[in-house]
Design a protein around this motif. Structure first.
Motif, PDB file in Angstrom:
ATOM      1  N   SER A 165      58.770 -31.487 -48.382  1.00 15.82           N
ATOM      2  CA  SER A 165      57.909 -30.764 -47.439  1.00 15.82           C
ATOM      3  C   SER A 165      58.740 -29.931 -46.479  1.00 15.82           C
ATOM      4  O   SER A 165      59.963 -30.111 -46.350  1.00 15.82           O
ATOM      5  N   VAL A 166      58.041 -29.006 -45.810  1.00 16.67           N
ATOM      6  CA  VAL A 166      58.587 -28.251 -44.683  1.00 16.67           C
ATOM      7  C   VAL A 166      57.662 -28.477 -43.504  1.00 16.67           C
ATOM      8  O   VAL A 166      56.440 -28.316 -43.619  1.00 16.67           O
ATOM      9  N   LEU A 167      58.220 -28.872 -42.366  1.00 15.03           N
ATOM     10  CA  LEU A 167      57.443 -29.062 -41.148  1.00 15.03           C
ATOM     11  C   LEU A 167      57.855 -27.966 -40.161  1.00 15.03           C
ATOM     12  O   LEU A 167      59.047 -27.726 -39.970  1.00 15.03           O
ATOM     13  N   VAL A 168      56.879 -27.311 -39.560  1.00 15.93           N
ATOM     14  CA  VAL A 168      57.138 -26.176 -38.672  1.00 15.93           C
ATOM     15  C   VAL A 168      56.783 -26.554 -37.239  1.00 15.93           C
ATOM     16  O   VAL A 168      55.673 -27.031 -36.976  1.00 15.93           O
ATOM     17  N   THR A 169      57.725 -26.354 -36.302  1.00 15.75           N
ATOM     18  CA  THR A 169      57.497 -26.766 -34.915  1.00 15.75           C
ATOM     19  C   THR A 169      56.927 -25.668 -34.032  1.00 15.75           C
ATOM     20  O   THR A 169      56.448 -25.946 -32.933  1.00 15.75           O
ATOM     21  N   ASN A 170      57.015 -24.414 -34.468  1.00 13.62           N
ATOM     22  CA  ASN A 170      56.351 -23.310 -33.764  1.00 13.62           C
ATOM     23  C   ASN A 170      56.291 -22.109 -34.698  1.00 13.62           C
ATOM     24  O   ASN A 170      56.786 -22.177 -35.829  1.00 13.62           O
ATOM     25  N   GLY A 171      55.689 -21.028 -34.236  1.00 11.88           N
ATOM     26  CA  GLY A 171      55.519 -19.863 -35.094  1.00 11.88           C
ATOM     27  C   GLY A 171      56.598 -18.814 -34.946  1.00 11.88           C
ATOM     28  O   GLY A 171      56.448 -17.694 -35.457  1.00 11.88           O
ATOM     29  N   ASP A 172      57.708 -19.143 -34.277  1.00 12.50           N
ATOM     30  CA  ASP A 172      58.778 -18.164 -34.096  1.00 12.50           C
ATOM     31  C   ASP A 172      59.321 -17.690 -35.444  1.00 12.50           C
ATOM     32  O   ASP A 172      59.395 -18.463 -36.408  1.00 12.50           O
TER      33      ASP A 172
ATOM     34  N   THR B 117      50.739 -28.032 -36.908  1.00 14.31           N
ATOM     35  CA  THR B 117      49.480 -28.159 -36.172  1.00 14.31           C
ATOM     36  C   THR B 117      48.510 -27.055 -36.606  1.00 14.31           C
ATOM     37  O   THR B 117      48.915 -26.063 -37.228  1.00 14.31           O
ATOM     38  N   LYS B 118      47.245 -27.222 -36.265  1.00 16.35           N
ATOM     39  CA  LYS B 118      46.262 -26.189 -36.583  1.00 16.35           C
ATOM     40  C   LYS B 118      46.644 -24.864 -35.922  1.00 16.35           C
ATOM     41  O   LYS B 118      46.499 -23.796 -36.527  1.00 16.35           O
ATOM     42  N   GLY B 119      47.148 -24.919 -34.686  1.00 15.92           N
ATOM     43  CA  GLY B 119      47.519 -23.687 -33.996  1.00 15.92           C
ATOM     44  C   GLY B 119      48.602 -22.923 -34.737  1.00 15.92           C
ATOM     45  O   GLY B 119      48.563 -21.688 -34.819  1.00 15.92           O
ATOM     46  N   ILE B 120      49.577 -23.628 -35.296  1.00 19.15           N
ATOM     47  CA  ILE B 120      50.644 -22.961 -36.033  1.00 19.15           C
ATOM     48  C   ILE B 120      50.148 -22.489 -37.400  1.00 19.15           C
ATOM     49  O   ILE B 120      50.470 -21.381 -37.846  1.00 19.15           O
ATOM     50  N   HIS B 121      49.330 -23.302 -38.067  1.00 20.51           N
ATOM     51  CA  HIS B 121      48.753 -22.863 -39.337  1.00 20.51           C
ATOM     52  C   HIS B 121      47.903 -21.604 -39.155  1.00 20.51           C
ATOM     53  O   HIS B 121      47.905 -20.712 -40.014  1.00 20.51           O
ATOM     54  N   ASP B 122      47.185 -21.530 -38.034  1.00 24.95           N
ATOM     55  CA  ASP B 122      46.367 -20.342 -37.779  1.00 24.95           C
ATOM     56  C   ASP B 122      47.235 -19.090 -37.705  1.00 24.95           C
ATOM     57  O   ASP B 122      46.854 -18.020 -38.214  1.00 24.95           O
ATOM     58  N   VAL B 123      48.405 -19.204 -37.081  1.00 27.52           N
ATOM     59  CA  VAL B 123      49.321 -18.067 -37.006  1.00 27.52           C
ATOM     60  C   VAL B 123      49.744 -17.632 -38.404  1.00 27.52           C
ATOM     61  O   VAL B 123      49.776 -16.437 -38.732  1.00 27.52           O
ATOM     62  N   LEU B 124      50.066 -18.591 -39.281  1.00 29.64           N
ATOM     63  CA  LEU B 124      50.473 -18.264 -40.643  1.00 29.64           C
ATOM     64  C   LEU B 124      49.330 -17.640 -41.434  1.00 29.64           C
ATOM     65  O   LEU B 124      49.517 -16.670 -42.176  1.00 29.64           O
TER      66      LEU B 124
ATOM     67  N   GLU C 208      49.180 -28.755 -44.849  1.00 29.22           N
ATOM     68  CA  GLU C 208      48.676 -29.983 -44.245  1.00 29.22           C
ATOM     69  C   GLU C 208      48.621 -29.824 -42.729  1.00 29.22           C
ATOM     70  O   GLU C 208      49.638 -29.558 -42.088  1.00 29.22           O
ATOM     71  N   THR C 209      47.427 -29.957 -42.165  1.00 29.48           N
ATOM     72  CA  THR C 209      47.252 -29.839 -40.723  1.00 29.48           C
ATOM     73  C   THR C 209      47.490 -31.190 -40.065  1.00 29.48           C
ATOM     74  O   THR C 209      46.916 -32.199 -40.467  1.00 29.48           O
TER      75      THR C 209
ATOM     76  N   MET D  64      53.575 -23.543 -21.370  1.00 28.10           N
ATOM     77  CA  MET D  64      52.253 -24.062 -21.729  1.00 28.10           C
ATOM     78  C   MET D  64      52.402 -25.308 -22.603  1.00 28.10           C
ATOM     79  O   MET D  64      53.377 -25.485 -23.327  1.00 28.10           O
ATOM     80  N   MET D  65      51.405 -26.179 -22.514  1.00 32.69           N
ATOM     81  CA  MET D  65      51.371 -27.382 -23.333  1.00 32.69           C
ATOM     82  C   MET D  65      50.243 -27.238 -24.349  1.00 32.69           C
ATOM     83  O   MET D  65      49.125 -26.875 -24.009  1.00 32.69           O
ATOM     84  N   GLY D  66      50.537 -27.512 -25.610  1.00 26.83           N
ATOM     85  CA  GLY D  66      49.508 -27.406 -26.639  1.00 26.83           C
ATOM     86  C   GLY D  66      50.113 -27.498 -28.022  1.00 26.83           C
ATOM     87  O   GLY D  66      51.154 -28.139 -28.224  1.00 26.83           O
ATOM     88  N   GLU D  67      49.494 -26.818 -28.972  1.00 24.71           N
ATOM     89  CA  GLU D  67      49.901 -26.921 -30.367  1.00 24.71           C
ATOM     90  C   GLU D  67      50.916 -25.866 -30.790  1.00 24.71           C
ATOM     91  O   GLU D  67      51.397 -25.898 -31.914  1.00 24.71           O
TER      92      GLU D  67
END
Length: 298
Positions: free
Chosen positions: A82-89, A110-117, A134-135, A172-175
């Protein structure tokens, strides 16, 4: 069980040397006088065979070539689970496009990062029938490779540069910016390549940790400004500096953390020079400066 980690890339976005930079560090790296470093990524295994890569660097092709543990074991068989992504940078997602050759694996985020992709159609090159997305909910453990659990948690940060608007919240704190708590049986480790500040929640999480890989982007908050390479401070970019009263070295002082390693270091950071005064200060404070190819057993 064989819980191990390998730093695939220790540098921040752009790597060392950065292609368009003539700073002291980049020139030394081009001359072979200090080690070159690829862009931010690490790999973990819980059983010594199946691996999860955390963040897909633009340099991932070279990083896989340099890591025998990730080499193919058959015609189209890989230890990559797998690949796990910690942010959308960009330095954390662009490498996904290199992994588009119909190779099965899962992308955890997270859903927030998947949404960016999903909002960028270029990532549809990763065939959804082969590469599963996988969210992951925050603060919920998930198995990202056999025997390897990961729990994502929010850390202070900001949205990627390409999503910034007129007003930018840098802590900011979030996904959108997460840290990762990895576990295999009775061993654990933390990976936090981006963090804007140490808050009470993060301090509590990290207390007593055996291994922490932490954001080491800049030595000083105004480092890039003083170098004449930009007008943004580390805080404006959503990163703690290493030094200073608000820096990570001070923030970790008093925390009972076993092995603490800086990762995600900008090409301007003087700790990338083995003989620098700043590196000596970081090491005297109990820190290890991460480097490409470094293997760690928590």
């Amino acid at each position: 069980m064989e819980f191990r980690a390998r730093i695939l890339g220790a540098a921040a976005g752009g790597g060392l040397p950065q292609w368009n930079c003539g700073c002291e560090n980049c020139n030394l790296a081009r001359a072979g006088k200090i080690p070159s470093q690829t862009q931010s990524s690490v790999a973990f295994t819980g059983n010594g065979k199946d691996w999860a890569v955390l963040n897909a660097s633009p340099d991932i092709r070279q990083q896989f070539a340099d890591c025998p543990d990730l080499h193919p074991t058959g015609l189209r068989t890989l230890p990559l689970h797998s690949v796990l992504v910690t942010n959308g940078d960009i330095d954390h997602v662009a490498g996904l496009l290199t992994l588009r050759e119909m190779q099965p694996f899962s992308i955890f985020a997270t859903k927030g990062i998947h949404d960016v992709l999903e909002e960028n159609p270029v990532f549809s090159a990763l065939n959804a029938s082969v590469v599963r997305r996988e969210t992951v909910s925050l603060d919920t453990p998930v198995e990202i490779a056999p025997g390897l659990m990961a729990e994502l948690f929010a850390v202070p940060g900001k949205v990627p540069l390409y999503l910034e608007g007129d007003e930018v919240e840098t802590d900011m704190m979030g996904e959108q910016t997460v840290g990762v708590h990895l576990r295999a049986e009775d061993k654990d480790a933390f990976y936090i390549p981006g963090c804007a500040r140490m808050n009470d929640d993060l301090r509590e999480r990290l207390a007593g940790a055996a291994l922490v890989m932490f954001d080491g982007t800049l030595w000083a908050d105004d480092e890039m400004v003083r170098a004449g390479l930009g007008q943004k401070t580390g805080k404006r970019m959503g990163h703690m500096s290493m030094s200073g009263p608000d820096g990570s070295i001070a923030a970790f002082d008093g925390l009972k953390v076993g092995n603490r390693i800086f990762v995600h270091m900008n090409n301007t950071n003087p700790v990338l020079r083995p003989d620098s005064e700043e590196r000596a200060k970081a090491e005297a404070a109990g820190w290890t400066i991460g480097r490409d190819g470094m293997e760690i057993t928590p």
